[in-house]
Design a protein around this motif. Structure first.
Motif, mmCIF file in Angstrom:
data_model
loop_
_atom_site.group_PDB
_atom_site.id
_atom_site.type_symbol
_atom_site.label_atom_id
_atom_site.label_comp_id
_atom_site.label_asym_id
_atom_site.label_seq_id
_atom_site.Cartn_x
_atom_site.Cartn_y
_atom_site.Cartn_z
ATOM 1 N N MET A 1 9.766 2.913 -10.516
ATOM 2 C CA MET A 1 8.943 3.227 -9.405
ATOM 3 C C MET A 1 8.800 2.185 -8.490
ATOM 4 S SD MET A 1 6.343 5.544 -11.848
ATOM 5 C CE MET A 1 6.454 4.223 -13.200
ATOM 6 N N ASN A 2 9.652 1.972 -7.649
ATOM 7 C CA ASN A 2 9.689 0.785 -6.588
ATOM 8 C C ASN A 2 8.981 1.313 -5.268
ATOM 9 O OD1 ASN A 2 9.647 -1.367 -5.126
ATOM 10 N ND2 ASN A 2 11.978 -1.092 -4.743
ATOM 11 N N ASP A 3 7.746 1.139 -5.178
ATOM 12 C CA ASP A 3 6.740 1.814 -4.154
ATOM 13 C C ASP A 3 6.415 0.864 -3.485
ATOM 14 O OD1 ASP A 3 5.226 1.190 -6.142
ATOM 15 O OD2 ASP A 3 4.259 3.255 -6.117
ATOM 16 N N ASN A 35 -12.886 8.528 -1.884
ATOM 17 C CA ASN A 35 -12.702 7.194 -2.222
ATOM 18 C C ASN A 35 -11.307 7.146 -3.262
ATOM 19 O OD1 ASN A 35 -12.590 4.597 -2.808
ATOM 20 N ND2 ASN A 35 -14.311 4.752 -4.379
ATOM 21 N N SER A 36 -10.261 7.050 -2.663
ATOM 22 C CA SER A 36 -9.022 6.786 -3.294
ATOM 23 C C SER A 36 -7.962 6.061 -2.698
ATOM 24 C CB SER A 36 -8.370 8.390 -3.626
ATOM 25 O OG SER A 36 -6.864 8.108 -4.161
ATOM 26 N N TYR A 37 -7.614 4.936 -3.393
ATOM 27 C CA TYR A 37 -6.594 3.839 -2.753
ATOM 28 C C TYR A 37 -5.306 4.300 -3.214
ATOM 29 C CZ TYR A 37 -10.868 1.511 -2.246
ATOM 30 O OH TYR A 37 -12.264 0.801 -1.862
ATOM 31 N N GLU A 38 -5.013 4.685 -4.222
ATOM 32 C CA GLU A 38 -3.452 4.932 -4.860
ATOM 33 C C GLU A 38 -2.932 6.287 -4.100
ATOM 34 O OE1 GLU A 38 -0.229 4.150 -7.333
ATOM 35 O OE2 GLU A 38 -1.932 2.983 -6.400
ATOM 36 N N ASN A 39 -3.712 7.251 -3.788
ATOM 37 C CA ASN A 39 -3.177 8.313 -3.189
ATOM 38 C C ASN A 39 -4.243 8.499 -2.074
ATOM 39 O OD1 ASN A 39 -1.489 9.135 -5.512
ATOM 40 N ND2 ASN A 39 -3.209 9.369 -6.797
ATOM 41 N N LYS A 55 -4.918 16.724 -2.444
ATOM 42 C CA LYS A 55 -4.669 15.219 -2.885
ATOM 43 C C LYS A 55 -2.991 15.044 -2.623
ATOM 44 C CE LYS A 55 -3.865 12.681 -7.250
ATOM 45 N NZ LYS A 55 -4.414 12.714 -8.862
ATOM 46 N N PHE A 56 -2.622 14.134 -1.731
ATOM 47 C CA PHE A 56 -1.401 13.686 -1.477
ATOM 48 C C PHE A 56 -1.139 12.721 -2.115
ATOM 49 C CE2 PHE A 56 -2.316 16.518 2.097
ATOM 50 C CZ PHE A 56 -1.078 16.790 2.388
ATOM 51 N N TYR A 57 0.099 12.746 -3.155
ATOM 52 C CA TYR A 57 0.445 11.708 -3.958
ATOM 53 C C TYR A 57 1.293 10.520 -3.358
ATOM 54 C CZ TYR A 57 -0.804 14.703 -7.739
ATOM 55 O OH TYR A 57 -1.619 15.511 -8.619
ATOM 56 N N ARG A 58 1.155 9.313 -3.794
ATOM 57 C CA ARG A 58 1.538 8.217 -3.275
ATOM 58 C C ARG A 58 3.355 8.341 -3.818
ATOM 59 N NH1 ARG A 58 0.992 2.876 -1.524
ATOM 60 N NH2 ARG A 58 -1.400 3.345 -1.733
ATOM 61 N N PRO A 59 4.226 8.357 -2.672
ATOM 62 C CA PRO A 59 5.478 8.775 -3.105
ATOM 63 C C PRO A 59 6.043 7.516 -3.976
ATOM 64 C CG PRO A 59 4.927 9.057 -0.642
ATOM 65 C CD PRO A 59 3.753 8.552 -1.099
ATOM 66 N N GLN A 60 7.073 7.962 -4.761
ATOM 67 C CA GLN A 60 7.790 7.162 -5.736
ATOM 68 C C GLN A 60 7.013 6.342 -6.815
ATOM 69 O OE1 GLN A 60 10.001 4.047 -3.412
ATOM 70 N NE2 GLN A 60 10.577 5.582 -1.830
ATOM 71 N N ARG A 61 5.685 6.945 -6.923
ATOM 72 C CA ARG A 61 5.029 6.543 -8.089
ATOM 73 C C ARG A 61 5.134 7.428 -9.185
ATOM 74 N NH1 ARG A 61 -0.846 6.849 -10.190
ATOM 75 N NH2 ARG A 61 -0.905 5.176 -11.575
ATOM 76 N N TRP A 62 4.867 8.565 -8.990
ATOM 77 C CA TRP A 62 5.333 9.708 -10.203
ATOM 78 C C TRP A 62 6.169 10.619 -9.777
ATOM 79 C CZ3 TRP A 62 3.434 7.603 -14.235
ATOM 80 C CH2 TRP A 62 2.176 7.291 -14.538
ATOM 81 N N SER A 63 7.227 10.865 -10.631
ATOM 82 C CA SER A 63 8.283 11.895 -10.423
ATOM 83 C C SER A 63 7.410 13.292 -10.397
ATOM 84 C CB SER A 63 9.069 11.894 -11.446
ATOM 85 O OG SER A 63 8.948 12.153 -12.876
ATOM 86 N N GLY A 100 8.154 15.658 2.592
ATOM 87 C CA GLY A 100 8.563 14.565 1.776
ATOM 88 C C GLY A 100 7.257 14.241 0.856
ATOM 89 N N PHE A 101 6.184 14.616 0.881
ATOM 90 C CA PHE A 101 4.924 14.263 0.123
ATOM 91 C C PHE A 101 4.955 15.488 -0.785
ATOM 92 C CE2 PHE A 101 3.855 12.216 4.260
ATOM 93 C CZ PHE A 101 3.271 11.033 3.544
ATOM 94 N N PHE A 102 4.535 14.900 -2.103
ATOM 95 C CA PHE A 102 3.884 15.760 -2.976
ATOM 96 C C PHE A 102 2.503 15.914 -2.910
ATOM 97 C CE2 PHE A 102 7.215 14.101 -5.953
ATOM 98 C CZ PHE A 102 8.261 15.253 -5.862
ATOM 99 N N TYR A 103 1.970 17.013 -3.132
ATOM 100 C CA TYR A 103 0.454 17.292 -3.040
ATOM 101 C C TYR A 103 -0.005 18.534 -3.826
ATOM 102 C CZ TYR A 103 1.037 21.343 0.354
ATOM 103 O OH TYR A 103 1.099 22.327 0.939
#
Length: 328
Positions: A1-3, A35-39, A55-63, A100-103
């Motif tokens: 998970m190289n993000d 209030n969310s820094y990760e996503n 909620k938009f997930y930070r790419p490459q963190r979770w599959s 390209g975003f998971f949400y």
């Protein structure tokens, strides 16, 4: 998970609006960031005056598989009548994609802040944690990781080694304190505790109160010992924590058994959280939100205090764990 190098600079409001429109949702209120820094998480109202959270997930963190396991756990909990924020399904899918975003889209469930010093509320939360763990034991996560030394200590130590944020004059002492803490945790962590699906990040900020508790944000859900979801409710000095823990366990055991041997894992888990959190901040430093919200990370005083925190935690690990009052 190289993000490490990713930022959300390409996630524009129009991109979010378009993603929601694809699911038949017309935003009528504008997007209010939460209030969310990760996503990236936004609250909004649609044209029918219904409130939602996207909620938009930070790419490459979770599959995709790991996020779907999070969503399925939330749906399992709702199916067992546990008050948790679960994603909405669109054509039987909760995990959506756009550019390209998971949400995912959630109902907006309001509530006031859980009062961590309110023993009655704590007791109620503990009962629900017992029920959450009932559900958690029915299946396992296969794609999501388990809490362990590799992810929480070894990999963060590698991050510290190359981090330019740590002042050069303080780095050797900080790394020495880190190594001592890792060694102390390793002496108390044999990896043999029973594991189950957990909330994973069950602190007061992830519990709302609305005629009872409402659990939110399963983003850190993973396999681990049951006590991981209990210890972050504790606060105050040792006497206060002992009283709180007794209350929590008594209420928890109305629905789930608790292995009292896991009490000895509280301080190792706390130490692992210290180290993991600090490495997380360093990993995210290229995201403009982090220098803006954590400016003290560049100061020498901060790194001196972290070194002291690690040294003091080693002392705590060398002390006897919390002891419950014997029952006669």
């Amino acid at each position: 998970m190289n993000d490490k190098s990713f930022t959300f600079q390409t996630l524009h409001p129009d991109t979010i609006m378009d993603a929601l429109f694809e699911q038949g949702i017309r935003v009528d209120s504008g997007l209010t960031p939460l209030n969310s820094y990760e996503n990236r998480v936004y609250q909004f109202q649609d044209e029918d005056r219904q409130r939602f959270v996207v909620k938009f997930y930070r790419p490459q963190r979770w599959s995709a598989e790991q996020i779907q396991e999070e969503h399925q756990f939330a749906l399992d909990l709702v199916n067992d009548e546990i008050p948790v924020a679960a994603p909405i399904q669109f054509d039987n899918q909760t995990l959506l994609t756009h550019k390209g975003f998971f949400y995912a889209v959630f109902p907006s469930l309001g509530g006031r802040q859980f009062e961590s010093d309110n023993i009655d509320q704590m007791e109620w939360v503990a009962r629900y944690l017992g029920r959450i763990h009932q559900t958690g034991r029915k299946k396992t996560f296969n794609a999501r990781p388990a809490i362990g030394i590799q992810e929480y200590l070894t990999e963060p130590r590698q991050v510290f080694e190359t981090a330019t944020l740590i002042p050069k004059a303080l780095k050797a002492n900080f790394l020495k304190a880190t190594d001592a803490l890792i060694n102390a945790v390793a002496m108390h962590w044999d990896g043999q505790a029973e594991t189950l699906r957990l909330h994973g990040d069950c602190h007061a900020g992830n519990i709302l109160w609305r005629d009872g508790p409402l659990f939110v944000d399963l983003d850190d859900a993973r396999m681990g010992p049951a006590v991981q979801d209990l210890w972050m409710l504790l606060n105050g000095d040792k006497a206060e924590q002992r009283m709180q823990l007794e209350t929590i366990i008594e209420a928890y055991e109305e629905f789930s058994p608790f292995n009292s041997d896991e009490i000895a894992l509280i301080e190792p888990l706390r130490a692992m959280r210290f180290v993991y959190y600090l490495a997380w901040l360093i990993r995210r430093w290229d995201d403009p939100a982090f220098p803006k919200n954590f400016p003290w990370l560049t100061g020498e005083d901060y790194w001196r205090s972290q070194t002291t925190t690690f040294i003091e935690q080693v002392k705590v690990l060398n002390e006897p764990p919390l002891q419950l009052t014997p029952m006669y």
